[in-house]
Design a protein around this motif. Structure first.
Motif, PDB file in Angstrom:
ATOM      1  N   ALA A   1       0.854  -1.192   0.000  1.00  0.00           N
ATOM      2  CA  ALA A   1       0.000   0.000   0.000  1.00  0.00           C
ATOM      3  C   ALA A   1       0.885   1.236   0.000  1.00  0.00           C
ATOM      4  N   VAL A   2       0.644   2.124  -0.953  1.00  0.00           N
ATOM      5  CA  VAL A   2       1.406   3.368  -0.994  1.00  0.00           C
ATOM      6  C   VAL A   2       0.429   4.545  -0.988  1.00  0.00           C
ATOM      7  N   ALA A   3       0.844   5.615  -0.380  1.00  0.00           N
ATOM      8  CA  ALA A   3      -0.026   6.785  -0.224  1.00  0.00           C
ATOM      9  C   ALA A   3       0.319   7.834  -1.267  1.00  0.00           C
ATOM     10  N   ASP A   4      -0.671   8.666  -1.562  1.00  0.00           N
ATOM     11  CA  ASP A   4      -0.457   9.799  -2.450  1.00  0.00           C
ATOM     12  C   ASP A   4       0.673  10.663  -1.874  1.00  0.00           C
ATOM     13  N   GLY A   5       1.670  10.929  -2.670  1.00  0.00           N
ATOM     14  CA  GLY A   5       2.790  11.739  -2.206  1.00  0.00           C
ATOM     15  C   GLY A   5       3.961  10.937  -1.644  1.00  0.00           C
ATOM     16  N   GLN A   6       3.807   9.610  -1.595  1.00  0.00           N
ATOM     17  CA  GLN A   6       4.886   8.745  -1.087  1.00  0.00           C
ATOM     18  C   GLN A   6       6.116   8.837  -2.003  1.00  0.00           C
ATOM     19  N   GLU A   7       7.234   9.159  -1.416  1.00  0.00           N
ATOM     20  CA  GLU A   7       8.489   9.178  -2.175  1.00  0.00           C
ATOM     21  C   GLU A   7       9.063   7.765  -2.241  1.00  0.00           C
ATOM     22  N   ALA A   8       9.710   7.462  -3.335  1.00  0.00           N
ATOM     23  CA  ALA A   8      10.270   6.121  -3.491  1.00  0.00           C
ATOM     24  C   ALA A   8      11.289   6.147  -4.624  1.00  0.00           C
ATOM     25  N   SER A   9      12.004   5.042  -4.757  1.00  0.00           N
ATOM     26  CA  SER A   9      12.932   4.890  -5.881  1.00  0.00           C
ATOM     27  C   SER A   9      12.782   3.499  -6.467  1.00  0.00           C
ATOM     28  N   LEU A  10      12.861   3.450  -7.780  1.00  0.00           N
ATOM     29  CA  LEU A  10      12.915   2.171  -8.475  1.00  0.00           C
ATOM     30  C   LEU A  10      14.374   1.821  -8.720  1.00  0.00           C
ATOM     31  N   GLN A  11      14.696   0.556  -8.522  1.00  0.00           N
ATOM     32  CA  GLN A  11      16.028   0.052  -8.855  1.00  0.00           C
ATOM     33  C   GLN A  11      15.856  -0.962  -9.980  1.00  0.00           C
ATOM     34  N   VAL A  12      16.465  -0.671 -11.108  1.00  0.00           N
ATOM     35  CA  VAL A  12      16.385  -1.569 -12.256  1.00  0.00           C
ATOM     36  C   VAL A  12      17.704  -2.335 -12.348  1.00  0.00           C
ATOM     37  N   VAL A  13      17.608  -3.654 -12.356  1.00  0.00           N
ATOM     38  CA  VAL A  13      18.797  -4.501 -12.352  1.00  0.00           C
ATOM     39  C   VAL A  13      18.766  -5.392 -13.594  1.00  0.00           C
ATOM     40  N   THR A  14      19.893  -5.443 -14.290  1.00  0.00           N
ATOM     41  CA  THR A  14      19.979  -6.346 -15.437  1.00  0.00           C
ATOM     42  C   THR A  14      21.208  -7.238 -15.286  1.00  0.00           C
ATOM     43  N   ASN A  15      21.071  -8.420 -15.828  1.00  0.00           N
ATOM     44  CA  ASN A  15      22.200  -9.348 -15.932  1.00  0.00           C
ATOM     45  C   ASN A  15      22.353  -9.747 -17.383  1.00  0.00           C
ATOM     46  N   GLY A  16      23.579  -9.848 -17.814  1.00  0.00           N
ATOM     47  CA  GLY A  16      23.826 -10.311 -19.165  1.00  0.00           C
ATOM     48  C   GLY A  16      24.707 -11.528 -19.167  1.00  0.00           C
ATOM     49  N   GLU A  17      25.422 -11.675 -20.255  1.00  0.00           N
ATOM     50  CA  GLU A  17      26.204 -12.874 -20.495  1.00  0.00           C
ATOM     51  C   GLU A  17      27.285 -13.085 -19.433  1.00  0.00           C
ATOM     52  N   SER A  18      27.864 -11.981 -18.908  1.00  0.00           N
ATOM     53  CA  SER A  18      28.988 -12.109 -17.980  1.00  0.00           C
ATOM     54  C   SER A  18      28.540 -12.573 -16.601  1.00  0.00           C
TER      55      SER A  18
END
Ligand SMILES: [Cu+2]
Length: 213
Positions: free
Chosen positions: A115-132
């Motif tokens: 549950a998140v409220a109007d005005g809630q600050e947050a951050s998305l973390q995008v993680v990728t993995n490749g061949e290595s």
């Protein structure tokens, strides 16, 4: 001479690629030169909180648009609540995605398992993995807003040849139905190993990367 050119593009493909977060706008351009940013660095590529962008995002979850530069990518996205979140403990992709192809990849709407409220600050973390096997990181700072909407279908599109599958489900799907050939941007992407063919693939990506960087 031809060999030198081929090697150059192969190196560019390995070193300068990585990925960009186009929406919500990433914290800052972690591919920019003359910075200490590095997408190898957990949790946010070395980009400090408050370095730049913040995007209003829907309470029920919004869209994510990435510009992927590698031939294929394992992808997961986490959420950290609060300003300058350091604990990205809410997974928005409980099922790991395997994205094939490079270019734009859009998820129309990620659902928020909290549950998140109007005005809630947050951050998305995008993680990728490749061949290595190493992980690459980028963060995007958001503020949840009841007035914000997911991107429309006309904006949320994938580049030609970019497809995604949930890891673990692809095999089941393929064995129980007729496999559908996946279109590829240049015909060389289906080759994942092998001497000369790998070089051809690298050249193709070299040109693509120069276009996008
Ligand atoms: Cu890369």
């Amino acid at each position: 001479m031809q060999a030198v050119i081929l090697s150059l593009f192969a190196v560019i493909g390995l070193v300068s690629a990585h990925f960009a977060v186009e929406y919500p706008a990433w914290r800052s351009d972690s591919l920019a030169e003359n910075t200490t940013y590095s997408q190898w660095d957990y949790p946010c590529a070395g980009v400090p909180y408050g370095a730049g962008n913040k995007t209003e995002w829907p309470l029920e979850g919004g869209s994510v648009v990435l510009d992927l530069h590698h031939p294929w990518t394992y992808l997961y996205i986490n959420l950290g609540l609060g300003e300058n979140a350091t604990n990205f403990n809410i997974s928005l992709t409980p099922q790991l995605l395997n994205v094939t192809g490079s270019g734009n990849f859009c998820i129309p709407a990620l659902s928020i398992p909290a549950a998140v409220a109007d005005g809630q600050e947050a951050s998305l973390q995008v993680v990728t993995n490749g061949e290595s096997g190493s992980a690459l990181y980028n963060c995007a700072d958001i503020v949840f807003k009841s007035s914000a909407k997911p991107l429309s279908g006309g904006i949320c599109t994938n580049s030609t040849g970019v497809t995604a599958a949930i890891v673990g489900q692809a095999a089941t799907t393929n064995s129980s139905s007729t496999p559908t050939p996946t279109p590829t941007p240049n015909g060389a992407l289906t080759v994942v190993s092998g001497g000369a063919q790998t070089i051809v693939m690298s050249v193709a990506f070299g040109f693509v990367l120069i276009m996008v960087m």
